[in-house]
Scaffold this motif. Sequence first.
Motif, PDB file in Angstrom:
ATOM      1  N   ASP A 166      25.308 -21.759 -20.808  1.00 59.48           N
ATOM      2  CA  ASP A 166      24.697 -20.959 -19.732  1.00 59.48           C
ATOM      3  C   ASP A 166      23.281 -21.435 -19.440  1.00 59.48           C
ATOM      4  O   ASP A 166      22.849 -21.447 -18.277  1.00 59.48           O
ATOM      5  CB  ASP A 166      24.694 -19.482 -20.117  1.00 59.48           C
ATOM      6  CG  ASP A 166      26.084 -18.859 -20.066  1.00 59.48           C
ATOM      7  OD1 ASP A 166      26.982 -19.481 -19.454  1.00 59.48           O
ATOM      8  OD2 ASP A 166      26.278 -17.766 -20.635  1.00 59.48           O
ATOM      9  N   ARG A 169      22.068 -22.980 -15.910  1.00 56.32           N
ATOM     10  CA  ARG A 169      20.955 -22.354 -15.182  1.00 56.32           C
ATOM     11  C   ARG A 169      19.890 -23.377 -14.790  1.00 56.32           C
ATOM     12  O   ARG A 169      19.304 -23.297 -13.698  1.00 56.32           O
ATOM     13  CB  ARG A 169      20.325 -21.259 -16.052  1.00 56.32           C
ATOM     14  CG  ARG A 169      19.081 -20.606 -15.456  1.00 56.32           C
ATOM     15  CD  ARG A 169      19.406 -19.873 -14.171  1.00 56.32           C
ATOM     16  NE  ARG A 169      18.229 -19.294 -13.561  1.00 56.32           N
ATOM     17  CZ  ARG A 169      17.374 -19.937 -12.781  1.00 56.32           C
ATOM     18  NH1 ARG A 169      17.582 -21.233 -12.492  1.00 56.32           N
ATOM     19  NH2 ARG A 169      16.322 -19.324 -12.269  1.00 56.32           N
ATOM     20  N   PHE A 185      17.702 -15.225 -15.840  1.00 53.58           N
ATOM     21  CA  PHE A 185      19.133 -14.952 -15.903  1.00 53.58           C
ATOM     22  C   PHE A 185      19.521 -13.628 -15.241  1.00 53.58           C
ATOM     23  O   PHE A 185      20.614 -13.116 -15.468  1.00 53.58           O
ATOM     24  CB  PHE A 185      19.601 -14.955 -17.371  1.00 53.58           C
ATOM     25  CG  PHE A 185      19.536 -16.323 -17.987  1.00 53.58           C
ATOM     26  CD1 PHE A 185      20.615 -17.197 -17.873  1.00 53.58           C
ATOM     27  CD2 PHE A 185      18.403 -16.764 -18.639  1.00 53.58           C
ATOM     28  CE1 PHE A 185      20.569 -18.467 -18.409  1.00 53.58           C
ATOM     29  CE2 PHE A 185      18.328 -18.034 -19.194  1.00 53.58           C
ATOM     30  CZ  PHE A 185      19.414 -18.888 -19.066  1.00 53.58           C
ATOM     31  N   SER A 201      20.778 -11.627 -12.147  1.00 47.84           N
ATOM     32  CA  SER A 201      21.604 -11.980 -10.975  1.00 47.84           C
ATOM     33  C   SER A 201      20.949 -11.495  -9.702  1.00 47.84           C
ATOM     34  O   SER A 201      20.099 -10.611  -9.713  1.00 47.84           O
ATOM     35  CB  SER A 201      22.982 -11.336 -11.106  1.00 47.84           C
ATOM     36  OG  SER A 201      22.886  -9.956 -11.297  1.00 47.84           O
TER      37      SER A 201
END
Length: 348
Positions: A303, A307, A346, A348
């Motif tokens: 992740d 990112r 992180f 959204s």
Amino acid sequence: MNNYIILSTEQMDCPICGTNHLVEKRSRITNAVVKGTVVSYEEVYFFCASDNENDECEFVPAGVMDENLLRARDSYRIQKGLLTSGQIAEIRKIYELTQSEFSALLGWGEVTITRYETKSIQDETYDRYMRMVKENPSFALQSLKDHRASFADKRYYELKALIQTQIDSIGIPFLKQQEMLAQYSAYDEPTEWNGFRLINIEKLGAMMAFFADAFHYVYKVRLMKLLWYADALSFSRRGYAISGLVYCHEQYGALPIGSRDLIYLPNVSVVEEEDDDKTKYRISSSNNDFRALEPDELSILKDVVDRFNKKTTAEIVDTMHSEIAYLETKMHEKISFTHCYQLKAFQS
């Protein structure tokens, strides 16, 4: 339920129906109790398809049963942080030792290592000595000298040369590892500063190798930010970090204590480059063995890669400068992981 995988079909005398025919070799994840602990492991078995799908059509030859038991014991070892049977064998191979020679090197009974690779589970003390042979070849050399009487002269000098080669090849990484551990001696308890995890050199090495491999290579500044985001993201999701590193508030974001030494740890290789009178450290993966990382930890690293895959180092630094954990601390102060429950990068 078809919770199995068909590995192959094999012609054999079937003990279920008493005829010679093709049977299915299958595997499935199942549970067992090892030394009072429930573990999950891959069980291999055979299935006679001449009858209905039920347990009475399954059978396990003696050799396969031994392999199943070994996988169950290895699952227990992983849970308890012990070397698996395969990892013990890998240590032997580093120095080209037979099982009996490895036992002799450590002054143990001749079949001790054989048992650990096939059926017995070592205790923590024996595990520690085997790890030291791998991590500190100087210890291996001293052990060889201490137990020289167990080896013929020719074999003694062969092993001495092999161990000396290993000392020459990993001497610097080992010294750096010792320096890292010394710097973290003050953080020998889980706290908010280390993300409630003690420093774990194996996980740290695997993390650096993972990022270097994912980006083909990384420079030091970028790697330090990726490490912090991985530990911070782990803390926000699980309540604890991965590496056990302690980070400080510095000009270009979070910087771990021991950053000068950690890039020379095993699993990565470093090339120093001169750029406008400044030294840049280009870091590549030298070992893509990520077994020290748990599945959810690998997911966290992926992740982080996703990112920041298309972000420059400067952009990552800018993002970090806006994080609460960075804003709530002053220059050179340690960054508490308690500020990492919410990460802007992180959201959204």
